[in-house]
Design an enzyme around this catalytic site. Structure first.
Site, PDB file in Angstrom:
ATOM      1  N   TYR A   1      -8.480   8.960 -13.537  1.00 27.35           N
ATOM      2  CA  TYR A   1      -7.846   9.967 -12.857  1.00 27.35           C
ATOM      3  C   TYR A   1      -6.333   9.821 -12.769  1.00 27.35           C
ATOM      4  O   TYR A   1      -5.450  10.955 -13.088  1.00 27.35           O
ATOM      5  CB  TYR A   1      -8.278  10.030 -11.421  1.00 27.35           C
ATOM      6  CG  TYR A   1      -7.600  10.805 -10.588  1.00 27.35           C
ATOM      7  CD1 TYR A   1      -7.770  12.370 -10.413  1.00 27.35           C
ATOM      8  CD2 TYR A   1      -6.673  10.549  -9.449  1.00 27.35           C
ATOM      9  CE1 TYR A   1      -7.057  13.265  -9.679  1.00 27.35           C
ATOM     10  CE2 TYR A   1      -5.956  11.224  -8.975  1.00 27.35           C
ATOM     11  CZ  TYR A   1      -6.079  12.769  -8.874  1.00 27.35           C
ATOM     12  OH  TYR A   1      -5.295  13.717  -7.949  1.00 27.35           O
TER      13      TYR A   1
ATOM     14  N   LYS B   1      -3.439  12.255 -14.677  1.00 23.73           N
ATOM     15  CA  LYS B   1      -2.158  12.949 -13.766  1.00 23.73           C
ATOM     16  C   LYS B   1      -0.821  12.485 -14.317  1.00 23.73           C
ATOM     17  O   LYS B   1       0.194  13.094 -14.381  1.00 23.73           O
ATOM     18  CB  LYS B   1      -2.369  12.594 -12.182  1.00 23.73           C
ATOM     19  CG  LYS B   1      -3.423  13.331 -11.588  1.00 23.73           C
ATOM     20  CD  LYS B   1      -3.450  14.878 -11.875  1.00 23.73           C
ATOM     21  CE  LYS B   1      -4.487  15.678 -11.241  1.00 23.73           C
ATOM     22  NZ  LYS B   1      -4.196  17.080 -11.311  1.00 23.73           N
TER      23      LYS B   1
END
Length: 315
Positions: free
Chosen positions: A176, A180
């Site tokens: 994750y 990002k």
């Protein structure tokens, strides 16, 4: 419009403008659509599940009876879906904005997509890179903008340029955060390339702070947190906010006339608050890392952004 004049609850009139929002059936995407529709914009909600799209559209129209809204199937983890949706959107003509919001936070057991890419990278980064490239000409024709969605987590982890697909050392959190970092870096790199090629499209990045579904209004089929989730979220109230408030930064980056290409927007108290210009993590601002991510995206998606054609489309 200065920061002091910006009121996220009373946006300027957006009648006549068209915005595409990915991942619009829940969370930040849904509430971004809600805010855009309240200001009079025509909003295209996209999502990967037909039933959820129907539910989200009905919920939005219930909240905003005069909303101008339509739905479109789009799964950013699948390049075939991205290409099909992009073809439909290109046929519409000029676009005013593209909010690249869809994302996986808690990945399922299956780690690989049908295209052979790591699922979180594919959903959060590769699909959006491909979609933005495919829609560059209609965005240029509308002199519009694209907004990439970052995260405060990018300051908490180092990016590994050697293993972007996380073949080794995989964890959901690492996947994750690296996604990002990549998305934010692409937002800045897109700005550099758009400026260099004279394409009148703005590329910005925004993050929602620490936004939680447990602190967000309940909407059937859109946000239905359990009592336990509500309780745990409220314990963190001093440093968190709702998904509605988290969408403020995204919407401001997408619509504020004074928001400039290359900007990074986030809550004024980092994890919560009114949207303001912020400073992104150093790793996301490194042009060398961004170029490497850009090249990875081109190779993984087969998409080359048509800068020359987009520049002509804007003339």
């Amino acid at each position: 419009m200065t920061r002091a004049e910006w009121n996220p609850r009373e946006l300027s009139d957006l009648t006549g403008r068209t915005y595409v929002v990915t991942g619009a059936t829940k969370g930040l995407g849904f509430f971004s659509c809600d805010q855009l529709a309240r200001a009079g914009a025509h909003v295209i909600l996209t999502g990967r599940h037909p039933n959820r799209l129907v539910t989200a559209r009905a919920a939005l129209v219930h909240r905003v009876p005069d909303a101008s809204v339509e739905t479109l199937l789009l799964d950013t983890s699948k390049l075939g879906s991205v290409r099909a949706a992009a073809a439909t959107l290109r046929a519409r003509g000029a676009l005013d904005g593209l909010l690249l919001n869809a994302g996986v936070v808690h990945p399922p057991r299956a780690r690989e997509t049908v295209d052979g890419n790591e699922l979180v990278l594919a959903t959060n980064v590769l699909g959006h890179f491909a979609l933005a490239g495919e829609l560059l000409q209609p965005l240029a024709a509308g002199r519009g903008r694209m907004v990439w969605v970052g995260s405060i987590s990018t300051s908490l982890w180092k990016y590994d340029p050697v293993d972007p697909q996380l073949v080794t050392g995989y964890t959901p959190w690492r996947a994750y955060v690296q996604s990002k970092i990549a998305a934010t870096a692409l937002g800045f790199e897109a700005d550099r390339r758009l400026r260099a090629t004279g394409v009148p499209v703005r590329s910005l990045t925004a993050h929602p702070g620490y936004s939680m579904g447990g602190r967000t209004i309940g909407i059937r089929g859109v946000n239905e947190p359990s009592r336990k989730k509500r309780f745990l979220a409220n314990l963190q109230a001093p440093v968190t906010q709702s998904k509605e408030d988290g969408a403020w930064s995204l919407v401001r980056a997408l619509t504020d006339p004074e928001a400039e290409s290359g900007d990074f927007w986030g809550p004024d108290r980092v994890t919560r608050g009114l949207p303001r210009r912020a400073k992104a993590a150093a790793v996301t601002r490194d042009p060398a890392i961004a170029e490497r991510i850009w090249n990875l995206c081109e190779e993984a998606t087969g998409v080359r952004w048509p800068f020359a054609k987009a520049a002509r489309a804007a003339r």
